[in-house]
Design a protein around this motif. Structure first.
Motif, short mmCIF file in Angstrom:
data_model
loop_
_atom_site.label_atom_id
_atom_site.label_comp_id
_atom_site.label_asym_id
_atom_site.label_seq_id
_atom_site.Cartn_x
_atom_site.Cartn_y
_atom_site.Cartn_z
N MET A 1 3.46 -3.14 -11.09
CA MET A 1 3.75 -4.19 -10.13
C MET A 1 2.97 -5.45 -10.49
N SER A 16 -1.57 -4.61 -9.97
CA SER A 16 -1.81 -3.38 -9.22
C SER A 16 -2.49 -2.32 -10.05
N GLY A 20 -3.32 -3.18 -4.64
CA GLY A 20 -2.83 -4.47 -5.11
C GLY A 20 -3.96 -5.48 -5.19
N ASP A 47 0.37 -1.97 -3.16
CA ASP A 47 0.86 -2.56 -4.39
C ASP A 47 0.89 -4.08 -4.21
N ASP A 63 4.55 -6.04 -1.00
CA ASP A 63 3.82 -4.78 -1.12
C ASP A 63 4.84 -3.64 -1.06
N HIS A 65 4.72 -0.48 -1.77
CA HIS A 65 4.27 0.81 -1.26
C HIS A 65 4.26 0.84 0.27
#
Length: 289
Positions: A1, A16, A20, A47, A63, A65
């Motif tokens: 990412m 990441s 993150g 992330d 993000d 995740h």
């Protein structure tokens, strides 16, 4: 990412590794001004994917995740989140207004935040939010509210409109800034750009596209989607490109090496130099909660 955004003399890079990370660099000194770690939320980690920066240097980071877009000040203060995490209870529930199923790309149209999301076909593959988090009407693929986007990984916005890299469809979709659909631009001519993950419109009306298909790389296309040779020398200067950004002067920034380096090119696509190499900044990096 990973992601990259430019505004005035500031360059923002996301990266990441379990969590993150967000880096903000001064382009004149090429030194970090600010850096922080994304909040983990209830899912335990985070992330940092696509990123956008507004005129006030507020930063919006996808993000995947946690199924949200995180909103920060330039100094890393967490100002809130946009969107709702996707529930793991069925495909139809995940394709609802405001639900972000693995958001990857972020762009800004004035005070509206655009978010590209999904790993499969989604009617609401490009969601729209007000800055306060209010859910707005999403973009309609091809202008048809029942049609689907193919997991769009890239969104580009300029004064002429919005371009969505419709990744699994191998095309761009063009919209006006108010969200009205204009046209499809097929990209698979000449065997390139079968899986576009990033798009940047050039000042001559053509495009730069990062492709992750069978022949991955960075390619130049004319306004109809046909490949040109304009970026051939540019492509030799980058390795494993991830995404693109441009500054107000038309200079182009390519995030490459899987998200760990930023290379700059001039308006004429001539090589300008390496702007940031994250390897130089990670050894002494102390995560901040």
């Amino acid at each position: 990412m990973a992601g990259v955004a430019v505004r005035a003399n500031l360059l923002c890079v996301t990266w990441s590794a379990a969590r993150g990370h967000v880096f903000l660099f001064d382009l004149e000194s090429r030194r970090p001004m600010s850096r922080w770690v994304m909040p983990a939320c209830e899912r335990g980690w985070s992330d940092a994917a696509g990123v956008a920066m507004d005129a006030h240097f507020h930063i919006f980071v996808a993000d995947p995740h946690n199924g949200r877009v995180r909103h920060f000040s330039a100094f890393g203060r967490h100002l809130g989140d946009l969107g709702f995490a996707s529930p793991n209870v069925g495909d139809a529930v995940q394709d609802r207004p405001g639900v972000l199923d693995r958001p990857h790309s972020v762009a800004l149209v004035d005070d509206v935040v655009l978010v590209g999301c999904g790993d499969r076909a989604r009617r609401r593959g490009v969601q729209r939010f007000a800055r306060n988090g209010s859910v707005l009407r999403p973009l309609a693929s091809g202008g048809d509210v029942e049609a689907t986007f193919g997991a769009p990984r890239g969104i580009h916005v300029d004064e002429a409109g919005i371009w969505v890299a419709d990744t699994l469809r191998g095309r761009l979709q063009r919209f006006r800034r108010d969200g009205t659909f204009v046209a499809h631009v097929p990209l698979e001519r000449g065997g390139v750009a079968a899986r576009p993950v990033a798009v940047l419109r050039l000042r001559d009306g053509g495009f730069l596209v990062v492709d992750r298909g069978d022949d991955p790389g960075i390619f130049a296309l004319d306004e109809l989607g046909a490949p040109t040779n304009v970026a051939r020398s540019m492509a030799r200067r980058v390795a494993d490109p991830v995404t693109l950004a441009a500054d107000e002067r038309g200079r182009i920034y390519v995030l490459d090496r899987g998200g760990e380096r930023v290379v700059r090119f001039g308006r004429d696509l001539a090589f300008d130099g390496v702007v940031v190499d994250l390897e130089e900044h990670l050894d002494d990096y102390e995560p901040q909660a």
